[in-house]
Scaffold this motif. Sequence first.
Motif, PDB file in Angstrom:
ATOM      1  N   THR A   9      52.280   8.507   2.022  1.00  0.00           N
ATOM      2  CA  THR A   9      53.379   8.082   2.884  1.00  0.00           C
ATOM      3  C   THR A   9      53.183   6.616   3.293  1.00  0.00           C
ATOM      4  OG1 THR A   9      52.126   9.116   4.664  1.00  0.00           O
ATOM      5  CG2 THR A   9      54.023  10.331   3.824  1.00  0.00           C
ATOM      6  N   ASP A  50      60.842   9.652   5.369  1.00  0.00           N
ATOM      7  CA  ASP A  50      62.099  10.408   5.190  1.00  0.00           C
ATOM      8  C   ASP A  50      62.184  11.054   3.814  1.00  0.00           C
ATOM      9  OD1 ASP A  50      63.326   9.990   7.603  1.00  0.00           O
ATOM     10  OD2 ASP A  50      65.048   8.909   6.794  1.00  0.00           O
ATOM     11  N   ASN A  51      61.459  10.479   2.853  1.00  0.00           N
ATOM     12  CA  ASN A  51      61.587  10.917   1.465  1.00  0.00           C
ATOM     13  C   ASN A  51      60.452  11.840   1.044  1.00  0.00           C
ATOM     14  OD1 ASN A  51      63.608   9.034   1.679  1.00  0.00           O
ATOM     15  ND2 ASN A  51      63.250   8.110  -0.323  1.00  0.00           N
ATOM     16  N   TRP A  52      59.563  12.177   1.975  1.00  0.00           N
ATOM     17  CA  TRP A  52      58.426  13.050   1.663  1.00  0.00           C
ATOM     18  C   TRP A  52      58.597  14.347   2.450  1.00  0.00           C
ATOM     19  CZ3 TRP A  52      53.569  10.996  -0.647  1.00  0.00           C
ATOM     20  CH2 TRP A  52      52.626  11.993  -0.843  1.00  0.00           C
ATOM     21  N   GLY A  53      58.646  15.442   1.727  1.00  0.00           N
ATOM     22  CA  GLY A  53      58.779  16.736   2.380  1.00  0.00           C
ATOM     23  C   GLY A  53      57.534  17.576   2.194  1.00  0.00           C
ATOM     24  N   ILE A  54      57.174  18.296   3.225  1.00  0.00           N
ATOM     25  CA  ILE A  54      56.117  19.294   3.140  1.00  0.00           C
ATOM     26  C   ILE A  54      56.442  20.370   4.176  1.00  0.00           C
ATOM     27  CG2 ILE A  54      54.538  17.992   4.647  1.00  0.00           C
ATOM     28  CD1 ILE A  54      52.220  19.249   2.960  1.00  0.00           C
ATOM     29  N   GLU A  57      60.175  20.437   5.514  1.00  0.00           N
ATOM     30  CA  GLU A  57      60.777  19.409   6.380  1.00  0.00           C
ATOM     31  C   GLU A  57      60.223  18.031   5.995  1.00  0.00           C
ATOM     32  OE1 GLU A  57      59.637  19.997  10.493  1.00  0.00           O
ATOM     33  OE2 GLU A  57      57.556  20.354   9.960  1.00  0.00           O
ATOM     34  N   THR A  58      60.882  16.984   6.474  1.00  0.00           N
ATOM     35  CA  THR A  58      60.412  15.635   6.157  1.00  0.00           C
ATOM     36  C   THR A  58      59.194  15.293   7.024  1.00  0.00           C
ATOM     37  OG1 THR A  58      61.786  14.567   7.821  1.00  0.00           O
ATOM     38  CG2 THR A  58      62.767  14.853   5.641  1.00  0.00           C
ATOM     39  N   VAL A  59      58.402  14.355   6.524  1.00  0.00           N
ATOM     40  CA  VAL A  59      57.257  13.881   7.313  1.00  0.00           C
ATOM     41  C   VAL A  59      57.760  13.172   8.588  1.00  0.00           C
ATOM     42  CG1 VAL A  59      55.253  12.333   7.302  1.00  0.00           C
ATOM     43  CG2 VAL A  59      55.733  13.769   5.316  1.00  0.00           C
ATOM     44  N   ASP A  61      60.170  14.097  10.486  1.00  0.00           N
ATOM     45  CA  ASP A  61      60.336  15.143  11.504  1.00  0.00           C
ATOM     46  C   ASP A  61      58.988  15.686  11.978  1.00  0.00           C
ATOM     47  OD1 ASP A  61      63.041  14.867  11.544  1.00  0.00           O
ATOM     48  OD2 ASP A  61      63.507  16.678  10.426  1.00  0.00           O
ATOM     49  N   ARG A  63      56.189  13.993  12.134  1.00  0.00           N
ATOM     50  CA  ARG A  63      55.584  12.969  12.995  1.00  0.00           C
ATOM     51  C   ARG A  63      56.159  13.069  14.420  1.00  0.00           C
ATOM     52  NH1 ARG A  63      52.152  12.876   9.567  1.00  0.00           N
ATOM     53  NH2 ARG A  63      51.715  11.182   8.134  1.00  0.00           N
ATOM     54  N   LYS A  64      57.469  13.321  14.496  1.00  0.00           N
ATOM     55  CA  LYS A  64      58.120  13.456  15.821  1.00  0.00           C
ATOM     56  C   LYS A  64      57.513  14.608  16.611  1.00  0.00           C
ATOM     57  CE  LYS A  64      62.668  11.672  14.481  1.00  0.00           C
ATOM     58  NZ  LYS A  64      63.949  12.120  13.914  1.00  0.00           N
TER      59      LYS A  64
ATOM     60  N   LYS D  18      68.762  14.231   2.770  1.00  0.00           N
ATOM     61  CA  LYS D  18      67.369  14.352   2.313  1.00  0.00           C
ATOM     62  C   LYS D  18      66.719  15.600   2.907  1.00  0.00           C
ATOM     63  CE  LYS D  18      66.731   9.350   1.839  1.00  0.00           C
ATOM     64  NZ  LYS D  18      66.107   8.135   2.394  1.00  0.00           N
ATOM     65  N   ILE D  22      65.236  18.719   0.702  1.00  0.00           N
ATOM     66  CA  ILE D  22      63.836  19.167   0.838  1.00  0.00           C
ATOM     67  C   ILE D  22      63.784  20.634   1.257  1.00  0.00           C
ATOM     68  CG2 ILE D  22      61.843  18.920   2.401  1.00  0.00           C
ATOM     69  CD1 ILE D  22      62.342  15.803   2.104  1.00  0.00           C
ATOM     70  N   PRO D  37      55.507  27.606   1.319  1.00  0.00           N
ATOM     71  CA  PRO D  37      56.161  26.344   1.716  1.00  0.00           C
ATOM     72  C   PRO D  37      55.214  25.359   2.411  1.00  0.00           C
ATOM     73  CG  PRO D  37      57.013  28.209   3.002  1.00  0.00           C
ATOM     74  CD  PRO D  37      56.125  28.779   1.949  1.00  0.00           C
ATOM     75  N   THR D  40      53.988  23.108  -0.217  1.00  0.00           N
ATOM     76  CA  THR D  40      54.972  22.617  -1.191  1.00  0.00           C
ATOM     77  C   THR D  40      55.348  21.185  -0.822  1.00  0.00           C
ATOM     78  OG1 THR D  40      55.866  24.811  -1.668  1.00  0.00           O
ATOM     79  CG2 THR D  40      57.324  22.943  -2.086  1.00  0.00           C
ATOM     80  N   ILE D  41      55.101  20.270  -1.756  1.00  0.00           N
ATOM     81  CA  ILE D  41      55.398  18.856  -1.524  1.00  0.00           C
ATOM     82  C   ILE D  41      56.620  18.454  -2.353  1.00  0.00           C
ATOM     83  CG2 ILE D  41      54.572  16.507  -1.990  1.00  0.00           C
ATOM     84  CD1 ILE D  41      51.796  17.378  -1.168  1.00  0.00           C
ATOM     85  N   ILE D  42      57.565  17.791  -1.689  1.00  0.00           N
ATOM     86  CA  ILE D  42      58.773  17.274  -2.368  1.00  0.00           C
ATOM     87  C   ILE D  42      58.813  15.768  -2.127  1.00  0.00           C
ATOM     88  CG2 ILE D  42      61.282  17.501  -2.626  1.00  0.00           C
ATOM     89  CD1 ILE D  42      60.254  20.273  -2.560  1.00  0.00           C
ATOM     90  N   ILE D  43      58.915  14.987  -3.177  1.00  0.00           N
ATOM     91  CA  ILE D  43      59.048  13.536  -3.012  1.00  0.00           C
ATOM     92  C   ILE D  43      60.353  13.085  -3.659  1.00  0.00           C
ATOM     93  CG2 ILE D  43      58.098  11.283  -3.656  1.00  0.00           C
ATOM     94  CD1 ILE D  43      55.319  12.465  -3.297  1.00  0.00           C
ATOM     95  N   ILE D  44      61.152  12.365  -2.866  1.00  0.00           N
ATOM     96  CA  ILE D  44      62.435  11.844  -3.357  1.00  0.00           C
ATOM     97  C   ILE D  44      62.279  10.360  -3.663  1.00  0.00           C
ATOM     98  CG2 ILE D  44      64.876  11.452  -2.783  1.00  0.00           C
ATOM     99  CD1 ILE D  44      64.572  13.716  -0.650  1.00  0.00           C
TER     100      ILE D  44
END
Lengths: 67, 67, 67, 67, 67, 67
Positions: A9, A50-54, A57-59, A61, A63-64, D18, D22, D37, D40-44
Amino acid sequence: MPYVNVKITKENLTSEKKKALIKGITELLQNLLEKNPQTTIIIIDEVETDNWGIGGETVTDRRKRGL
Amino acid sequence: MPYVNVKITKENLTSEKKKALIKGITELLQNLLEKNPQTTIIIIDEVETDNWGIGGETVTDRRKRGL
Amino acid sequence: MPYVNVKITKENLTSEKKKALIKGITELLQNLLEKNPQTTIIIIDEVETDNWGIGGETVTDRRKRGL
Amino acid sequence: MPYVNVKITKENLTSEKKKALIKGITELLQNLLEKNPQTTIIIIDEVETDNWGIGGETVTDRRKRGL
Amino acid sequence: MPYVNVKITKENLTSEKKKALIKGITELLQNLLEKNPQTTIIIIDEVETDNWGIGGETVTDRRKRGL
Amino acid sequence: MPYVNVKITKENLTSEKKKALIKGITELLQNLLEKNPQTTIIIIDEVETDNWGIGGETVTDRRKRGL
Protein backbone atom coordinates in the motif's frame (compact mmCIF):
# COMPACT_ATOMS: atom_id res chain seq x y z
CA MET A 1 17.67 -13.47 -13.96
CA PRO A 2 14.79 -13.53 -11.46
CA TYR A 3 11.95 -11.05 -11.64
CA VAL A 4 10.32 -9.94 -8.41
CA ASN A 5 7.23 -7.77 -8.07
CA VAL A 6 6.41 -6.35 -4.65
CA LYS A 7 3.01 -4.75 -4.16
CA ILE A 8 2.43 -2.70 -1.01
CA THR A 9 0.00 0.00 0.00
CA LYS A 10 1.11 3.56 -0.79
CA GLU A 11 1.85 4.89 2.66
CA ASN A 12 5.00 7.02 2.89
CA LEU A 13 7.58 4.55 1.69
CA THR A 14 10.86 6.51 1.53
CA SER A 15 13.54 6.18 -1.13
CA GLU A 16 15.85 4.77 1.54
CA LYS A 17 13.38 2.01 2.39
CA LYS A 18 12.95 1.19 -1.30
CA LYS A 19 16.73 0.92 -1.72
CA ALA A 20 16.98 -1.37 1.31
CA LEU A 21 14.13 -3.55 0.05
CA ILE A 22 15.68 -3.90 -3.42
CA LYS A 23 19.10 -4.66 -1.94
CA GLY A 24 17.68 -7.15 0.54
CA ILE A 25 15.64 -9.18 -1.93
CA THR A 26 18.47 -9.22 -4.48
CA GLU A 27 20.92 -10.50 -1.87
CA LEU A 28 18.45 -13.12 -0.68
CA LEU A 29 18.10 -14.48 -4.21
CA GLN A 30 21.87 -14.48 -4.64
CA ASN A 31 22.60 -16.19 -1.32
CA LEU A 32 19.78 -18.73 -1.38
CA LEU A 33 19.50 -19.53 -5.08
CA GLU A 34 22.82 -18.30 -6.52
CA LYS A 35 20.99 -15.93 -8.83
CA ASN A 36 23.08 -13.31 -10.61
CA PRO A 37 22.24 -9.87 -9.12
CA GLN A 38 23.16 -8.12 -12.37
CA THR A 39 20.06 -9.51 -14.06
CA THR A 40 17.76 -9.62 -11.03
CA ILE A 41 14.89 -7.18 -11.52
CA ILE A 42 12.76 -5.94 -8.62
CA ILE A 43 9.70 -3.78 -9.24
CA ILE A 44 7.85 -2.12 -6.36
CA ASP A 45 4.21 -1.15 -6.95
CA GLU A 46 2.72 1.25 -4.43
CA VAL A 47 -1.04 0.84 -4.47
CA GLU A 48 -3.53 3.46 -3.24
CA THR A 49 -5.36 2.26 -0.12
CA ASP A 50 -8.67 2.77 -1.97
CA ASN A 51 -7.52 0.23 -4.55
CA TRP A 52 -6.39 -2.50 -2.13
CA GLY A 53 -8.99 -4.79 -0.66
CA ILE A 54 -8.65 -7.36 2.08
CA GLY A 55 -11.40 -8.97 4.14
CA GLY A 56 -13.91 -7.64 1.60
CA GLU A 57 -13.20 -3.97 2.31
CA THR A 58 -10.67 -1.35 1.21
CA VAL A 59 -7.57 -0.62 3.26
CA THR A 60 -8.83 2.99 3.42
CA ASP A 61 -11.84 1.79 5.40
CA ARG A 62 -9.69 -0.46 7.58
CA ARG A 63 -7.36 2.41 8.42
CA LYS A 64 -10.38 4.49 9.53
CA ARG A 65 -11.28 1.70 11.93
CA GLY A 66 -7.72 1.67 13.30
CA LEU A 67 -6.64 -1.56 11.61
CA MET B 1 -6.95 -13.09 -27.17
CA PRO B 2 -3.41 -12.62 -25.85
CA TYR B 3 -2.64 -10.36 -22.93
CA VAL B 4 0.69 -8.55 -22.87
CA ASN B 5 2.07 -6.45 -20.03
CA VAL B 6 5.10 -4.27 -20.72
CA LYS B 7 6.88 -2.71 -17.77
CA ILE B 8 9.43 0.02 -18.44
CA THR B 9 10.95 2.81 -16.41
CA LYS B 10 9.02 6.10 -16.48
CA GLU B 11 11.30 8.27 -18.56
CA ASN B 12 9.52 10.48 -21.07
CA LEU B 13 7.72 7.88 -23.13
CA THR B 14 5.59 9.83 -25.61
CA SER B 15 2.07 8.96 -26.72
CA GLU B 16 3.45 8.32 -30.19
CA LYS B 17 5.94 5.78 -28.86
CA LYS B 18 3.19 4.06 -26.87
CA LYS B 19 1.03 3.83 -30.00
CA ALA B 20 3.90 2.35 -31.98
CA LEU B 21 4.69 -0.16 -29.23
CA ILE B 22 1.06 -1.30 -28.99
CA LYS B 23 0.76 -1.56 -32.76
CA GLY B 24 4.05 -3.42 -33.09
CA ILE B 25 3.38 -6.06 -30.45
CA THR B 26 -0.18 -6.61 -31.70
CA GLU B 27 1.08 -7.14 -35.27
CA LEU B 28 3.83 -9.48 -34.08
CA LEU B 29 1.28 -11.68 -32.30
CA GLN B 30 -0.94 -11.64 -35.36
CA ASN B 31 1.83 -12.45 -37.83
CA LEU B 32 3.69 -15.04 -35.74
CA LEU B 33 0.85 -16.73 -33.86
CA GLU B 34 -2.25 -15.79 -35.88
CA LYS B 35 -3.79 -14.10 -32.84
CA ASN B 36 -6.84 -11.93 -33.43
CA PRO B 37 -5.82 -8.27 -32.89
CA GLN B 38 -9.38 -7.33 -31.89
CA THR B 39 -9.01 -9.20 -28.59
CA THR B 40 -5.28 -8.63 -28.06
CA ILE B 41 -4.76 -6.49 -24.96
CA ILE B 42 -1.49 -4.65 -24.30
CA ILE B 43 -0.92 -2.80 -21.03
CA ILE B 44 2.10 -0.56 -20.53
CA ASP B 45 3.21 0.12 -16.96
CA GLU B 46 5.61 3.02 -16.51
CA VAL B 47 7.52 2.49 -13.27
CA GLU B 48 9.27 5.26 -11.30
CA THR B 49 13.05 4.81 -11.37
CA ASP B 50 13.02 4.73 -7.53
CA ASN B 51 10.77 1.68 -7.70
CA TRP B 52 12.80 -0.33 -10.23
CA GLY B 53 15.78 -2.29 -9.00
CA ILE B 54 18.45 -4.08 -10.99
CA GLY B 55 21.85 -5.22 -9.81
CA GLY B 56 20.70 -4.64 -6.23
CA GLU B 57 20.21 -0.89 -6.64
CA THR B 58 17.53 1.46 -7.92
CA VAL B 59 17.57 2.77 -11.48
CA THR B 60 17.62 6.26 -9.92
CA ASP B 61 21.02 5.49 -8.42
CA ARG B 62 22.26 3.91 -11.65
CA ARG B 63 21.24 6.97 -13.66
CA LYS B 64 23.25 9.17 -11.26
CA ARG B 65 26.28 7.03 -12.03
CA GLY B 66 25.70 7.47 -15.77
CA LEU B 67 24.36 3.94 -16.39
CA MET C 1 15.74 -3.23 -18.72
CA PRO C 2 12.10 -3.78 -19.75
CA TYR C 3 10.06 -6.68 -18.48
CA VAL C 4 7.40 -8.16 -20.75
CA ASN C 5 4.87 -10.81 -19.82
CA VAL C 6 2.91 -12.46 -22.63
CA LYS C 7 -0.06 -14.62 -21.70
CA ILE C 8 -1.57 -16.84 -24.38
CA THR C 9 -3.73 -19.94 -24.38
CA LYS C 10 -1.82 -23.24 -24.25
CA GLU C 11 -2.40 -24.55 -27.75
CA ASN C 12 0.66 -26.15 -29.34
CA LEU C 13 3.06 -23.25 -29.28
CA THR C 14 6.36 -24.65 -30.60
CA SER C 15 9.83 -23.79 -29.32
CA GLU C 16 10.53 -22.13 -32.64
CA LYS C 17 7.52 -19.84 -32.27
CA LYS C 18 8.57 -18.96 -28.72
CA LYS C 19 12.08 -18.07 -29.93
CA ALA C 20 10.64 -15.88 -32.68
CA LEU C 21 8.28 -14.15 -30.26
CA ILE C 22 11.07 -13.42 -27.76
CA LYS C 23 13.37 -12.19 -30.51
CA GLY C 24 10.65 -10.04 -32.08
CA ILE C 25 9.54 -8.27 -28.91
CA THR C 26 13.13 -7.70 -27.78
CA GLU C 27 14.01 -6.12 -31.15
CA LEU C 28 10.87 -3.98 -31.10
CA LEU C 29 11.83 -2.56 -27.69
CA GLN C 30 15.36 -1.94 -28.90
CA ASN C 31 14.34 -0.26 -32.15
CA LEU C 32 11.43 1.80 -30.82
CA LEU C 33 12.62 2.68 -27.31
CA GLU C 34 16.38 2.06 -27.46
CA LYS C 35 16.13 -0.50 -24.68
CA ASN C 36 19.17 -2.68 -24.06
CA PRO C 37 18.34 -6.25 -25.17
CA GLN C 38 20.83 -7.72 -22.69
CA THR C 39 18.56 -6.78 -19.77
CA THR C 40 15.21 -7.16 -21.56
CA ILE C 41 13.26 -10.01 -19.97
CA ILE C 42 10.32 -11.69 -21.74
CA ILE C 43 8.21 -14.30 -19.96
CA ILE C 44 5.62 -16.34 -21.85
CA ASP C 45 2.79 -17.86 -19.81
CA GLU C 46 0.79 -20.56 -21.55
CA VAL C 47 -2.62 -20.77 -19.91
CA GLU C 48 -4.94 -23.81 -20.07
CA THR C 49 -8.08 -23.05 -22.08
CA ASP C 50 -10.17 -24.03 -19.02
CA ASN C 51 -8.47 -21.23 -17.09
CA TRP C 52 -8.94 -18.46 -19.66
CA GLY C 53 -12.25 -16.66 -19.80
CA ILE C 54 -13.53 -14.18 -22.33
CA GLY C 55 -17.11 -13.12 -22.98
CA GLY C 56 -18.05 -14.74 -19.67
CA GLU C 57 -17.13 -18.28 -20.75
CA THR C 58 -13.98 -20.41 -20.92
CA VAL C 59 -11.96 -20.70 -24.10
CA THR C 60 -12.56 -24.47 -23.85
CA ASP C 61 -16.27 -23.86 -24.33
CA ARG C 62 -15.66 -21.36 -27.11
CA ARG C 63 -13.46 -23.85 -28.99
CA LYS C 64 -16.27 -26.45 -28.79
CA ARG C 65 -18.55 -23.93 -30.49
CA GLY C 66 -15.97 -23.37 -33.22
CA LEU C 67 -14.82 -19.93 -32.03
CA MET D 1 -6.00 -16.74 0.53
CA PRO D 2 -6.74 -15.86 -3.09
CA TYR D 3 -5.10 -12.92 -4.81
CA VAL D 4 -7.05 -11.05 -7.46
CA ASN D 5 -5.75 -8.28 -9.69
CA VAL D 6 -8.27 -6.23 -11.66
CA LYS D 7 -6.96 -3.93 -14.37
CA ILE D 8 -9.33 -1.38 -15.87
CA THR D 9 -8.92 1.87 -17.73
CA LYS D 10 -8.66 4.98 -15.55
CA GLU D 11 -11.99 6.65 -16.22
CA ASN D 12 -13.66 8.11 -13.14
CA LEU D 13 -13.99 5.02 -10.99
CA THR D 14 -15.42 6.26 -7.67
CA SER D 15 -14.44 5.02 -4.21
CA GLU D 16 -17.95 3.60 -3.87
CA LYS D 17 -17.55 1.54 -7.04
CA LYS D 18 -14.18 0.27 -5.86
CA LYS D 19 -15.69 -0.80 -2.53
CA ALA D 20 -18.50 -2.62 -4.31
CA LEU D 21 -16.07 -4.35 -6.66
CA ILE D 22 -13.84 -5.52 -3.80
CA LYS D 23 -16.82 -6.71 -1.79
CA GLY D 24 -18.38 -8.47 -4.77
CA ILE D 25 -15.29 -10.41 -5.84
CA THR D 26 -14.47 -11.38 -2.24
CA GLU D 27 -18.01 -12.72 -1.72
CA LEU D 28 -17.91 -14.60 -5.02
CA LEU D 29 -14.71 -16.38 -3.97
CA GLN D 30 -16.21 -17.17 -0.59
CA ASN D 31 -19.50 -18.47 -1.97
CA LEU D 32 -18.13 -20.40 -4.95
CA LEU D 33 -14.81 -21.68 -3.63
CA GLU D 34 -15.17 -21.37 0.16
CA LYS D 35 -12.18 -19.03 0.31
CA ASN D 36 -11.59 -17.16 3.55
CA PRO D 37 -12.35 -13.46 2.98
CA GLN D 38 -9.93 -12.41 5.73
CA THR D 39 -6.95 -13.40 3.56
CA THR D 40 -8.47 -12.60 0.17
CA ILE D 41 -6.53 -9.74 -1.43
CA ILE D 42 -7.96 -7.69 -4.31
CA ILE D 43 -5.83 -5.08 -6.07
CA ILE D 44 -7.35 -2.68 -8.60
CA ASP D 45 -5.01 -1.11 -11.15
CA GLU D 46 -6.38 1.88 -13.01
CA VAL D 47 -4.49 2.22 -16.28
CA GLU D 48 -4.24 5.45 -18.33
CA THR D 49 -6.09 5.11 -21.65
CA ASP D 50 -2.81 5.98 -23.44
CA ASN D 51 -1.23 2.90 -21.88
CA TRP D 52 -3.97 0.41 -22.74
CA GLY D 53 -4.04 -1.10 -26.20
CA ILE D 54 -6.67 -3.24 -27.85
CA GLY D 55 -7.14 -3.95 -31.53
CA GLY D 56 -3.66 -2.54 -32.14
CA GLU D 57 -4.51 0.98 -30.97
CA THR D 58 -4.73 2.85 -27.67
CA VAL D 59 -8.01 3.26 -25.82
CA THR D 60 -7.41 7.02 -26.08
CA ASP D 61 -7.68 6.75 -29.86
CA ARG D 62 -10.71 4.47 -29.63
CA ARG D 63 -12.50 6.91 -27.35
CA LYS D 64 -11.90 9.70 -29.91
CA ARG D 65 -13.64 7.50 -32.49
CA GLY D 66 -16.57 7.00 -30.14
CA LEU D 67 -15.75 3.38 -29.22
CA MET E 1 -0.53 -7.11 3.68
CA PRO E 2 2.11 -7.09 0.94
CA TYR E 3 1.92 -9.32 -2.10
CA VAL E 4 5.16 -10.56 -3.64
CA ASN E 5 5.52 -12.50 -6.86
CA VAL E 6 8.87 -14.14 -7.60
CA LYS E 7 9.47 -15.51 -11.08
CA ILE E 8 12.47 -17.76 -11.65
CA THR E 9 13.43 -20.34 -14.23
CA LYS E 10 12.27 -23.88 -13.48
CA GLU E 11 15.55 -25.57 -12.65
CA ASN E 12 15.37 -27.96 -9.70
CA LEU E 13 14.22 -25.60 -6.97
CA THR E 14 13.69 -27.81 -3.90
CA SER E 15 10.88 -27.46 -1.37
CA GLU E 16 13.49 -26.49 1.21
CA LYS E 17 14.72 -23.61 -0.94
CA LYS E 18 11.14 -22.44 -1.52
CA LYS E 19 10.49 -22.45 2.21
CA ALA E 20 13.66 -20.46 2.86
CA LEU E 21 12.78 -17.95 0.13
CA ILE E 22 9.25 -17.42 1.48
CA LYS E 23 10.54 -17.09 5.03
CA GLY E 24 13.32 -14.71 4.02
CA ILE E 25 11.18 -12.30 2.00
CA THR E 26 8.44 -12.28 4.66
CA GLU E 27 10.98 -11.44 7.37
CA LEU E 28 12.55 -8.73 5.22
CA LEU E 29 9.17 -7.04 4.77
CA GLN E 30 8.49 -7.32 8.47
CA ASN E 31 11.88 -5.96 9.55
CA LEU E 32 12.21 -3.21 6.97
CA LEU E 33 8.62 -2.06 6.54
CA GLU E 34 6.86 -3.43 9.64
CA LYS E 35 4.48 -5.44 7.48
CA ASN E 36 2.37 -8.07 9.22
CA PRO E 37 3.63 -11.53 8.18
CA GLN E 38 0.19 -13.07 8.74
CA THR E 39 -1.17 -11.29 5.67
CA THR E 40 2.01 -11.27 3.58
CA ILE E 41 1.51 -13.41 0.49
CA ILE E 42 4.45 -14.71 -1.56
CA ILE E 43 3.87 -16.56 -4.83
CA ILE E 44 6.72 -18.30 -6.64
CA ASP E 45 6.31 -18.92 -10.37
CA GLU E 46 8.72 -21.41 -11.91
CA VAL E 47 8.98 -20.69 -15.63
CA GLU E 48 10.18 -23.20 -18.25
CA THR E 49 13.50 -22.14 -19.77
CA ASP E 50 11.84 -22.23 -23.22
CA ASN E 51 9.42 -19.56 -22.02
CA TRP E 52 11.97 -17.16 -20.52
CA GLY E 53 13.79 -14.80 -22.81
CA ILE E 54 16.72 -12.51 -22.08
CA GLY E 55 19.07 -10.88 -24.55
CA GLY E 56 16.62 -11.77 -27.32
CA GLU E 57 16.98 -15.54 -26.88
CA THR E 58 15.49 -18.25 -24.66
CA VAL E 59 17.26 -19.41 -21.50
CA THR E 60 17.21 -22.90 -23.05
CA ASP E 61 19.47 -21.64 -25.83
CA ARG E 62 21.67 -19.77 -23.37
CA ARG E 63 22.12 -22.88 -21.23
CA LYS E 64 23.26 -24.82 -24.34
CA ARG E 65 25.94 -22.20 -24.85
CA GLY E 66 27.07 -22.54 -21.23
CA LEU E 67 25.56 -19.28 -20.00
CA MET F 1 -12.05 -4.39 -21.67
CA PRO F 2 -11.00 -5.29 -18.12
CA TYR F 3 -8.34 -7.85 -17.39
CA VAL F 4 -8.65 -9.92 -14.24
CA ASN F 5 -6.10 -12.35 -12.87
CA VAL F 6 -7.18 -14.71 -10.09
CA LYS F 7 -4.49 -16.67 -8.28
CA ILE F 8 -5.57 -19.52 -6.02
CA THR F 9 -3.88 -22.60 -4.62
CA LYS F 10 -4.08 -25.69 -6.82
CA GLU F 11 -6.48 -27.84 -4.86
CA ASN F 12 -9.03 -29.69 -7.00
CA LEU F 13 -10.75 -26.78 -8.69
CA THR F 14 -13.21 -28.35 -11.13
CA SER F 15 -14.01 -27.09 -14.63
CA GLU F 16 -17.51 -26.29 -13.41
CA LYS F 17 -16.15 -24.07 -10.64
CA LYS F 18 -13.84 -22.32 -13.09
CA LYS F 19 -16.78 -21.64 -15.42
CA ALA F 20 -18.83 -20.24 -12.56
CA LEU F 21 -15.95 -18.04 -11.39
CA ILE F 22 -15.36 -16.63 -14.88
CA LYS F 23 -19.08 -16.04 -15.40
CA GLY F 24 -19.47 -14.43 -11.97
CA ILE F 25 -16.59 -11.97 -12.24
CA THR F 26 -17.54 -11.02 -15.82
CA GLU F 27 -21.13 -10.29 -14.75
CA LEU F 28 -19.95 -8.30 -11.74
CA LEU F 29 -17.83 -6.07 -13.96
CA GLN F 30 -20.73 -5.65 -16.37
CA ASN F 31 -23.30 -4.85 -13.68
CA LEU F 32 -21.13 -2.63 -11.49
CA LEU F 33 -18.93 -0.87 -14.04
CA GLU F 34 -20.80 -1.39 -17.33
CA LYS F 35 -17.82 -3.19 -18.81
CA ASN F 36 -18.36 -5.05 -22.07
CA PRO F 37 -18.19 -8.81 -21.34
CA GLN F 38 -17.03 -9.55 -24.92
CA THR F 39 -13.62 -8.00 -24.17
CA THR F 40 -13.39 -8.92 -20.48
CA ILE F 41 -10.53 -11.35 -19.98
CA ILE F 42 -10.25 -13.50 -16.84
CA ILE F 43 -7.18 -15.67 -16.24
CA ILE F 44 -7.08 -18.19 -13.39
CA ASP F 45 -3.65 -19.25 -12.12
CA GLU F 46 -3.61 -22.36 -9.96
CA VAL F 47 -0.48 -22.27 -7.81
CA GLU F 48 1.11 -25.33 -6.17
CA THR F 49 0.83 -25.17 -2.37
CA ASP F 50 4.64 -25.45 -2.16
CA ASN F 51 4.89 -22.20 -4.14
CA TRP F 52 2.40 -20.17 -2.11
CA GLY F 53 3.55 -18.58 1.11
CA ILE F 54 1.56 -16.82 3.80
CA GLY F 55 2.58 -16.07 7.35
CA GLY F 56 6.16 -16.86 6.38
CA GLU F 57 5.49 -20.51 5.55
CA THR F 58 4.21 -22.52 2.59
CA VAL F 59 0.56 -23.52 2.29
CA THR F 60 1.83 -27.12 2.13
CA ASP F 61 3.15 -26.78 5.67
CA ARG F 62 -0.02 -25.03 6.83
CA ARG F 63 -2.20 -27.82 5.43
CA LYS F 64 -0.12 -30.38 7.40
CA ARG F 65 -0.93 -28.44 10.54
CA GLY F 66 -4.63 -28.47 9.69
CA LEU F 67 -4.87 -24.83 8.62
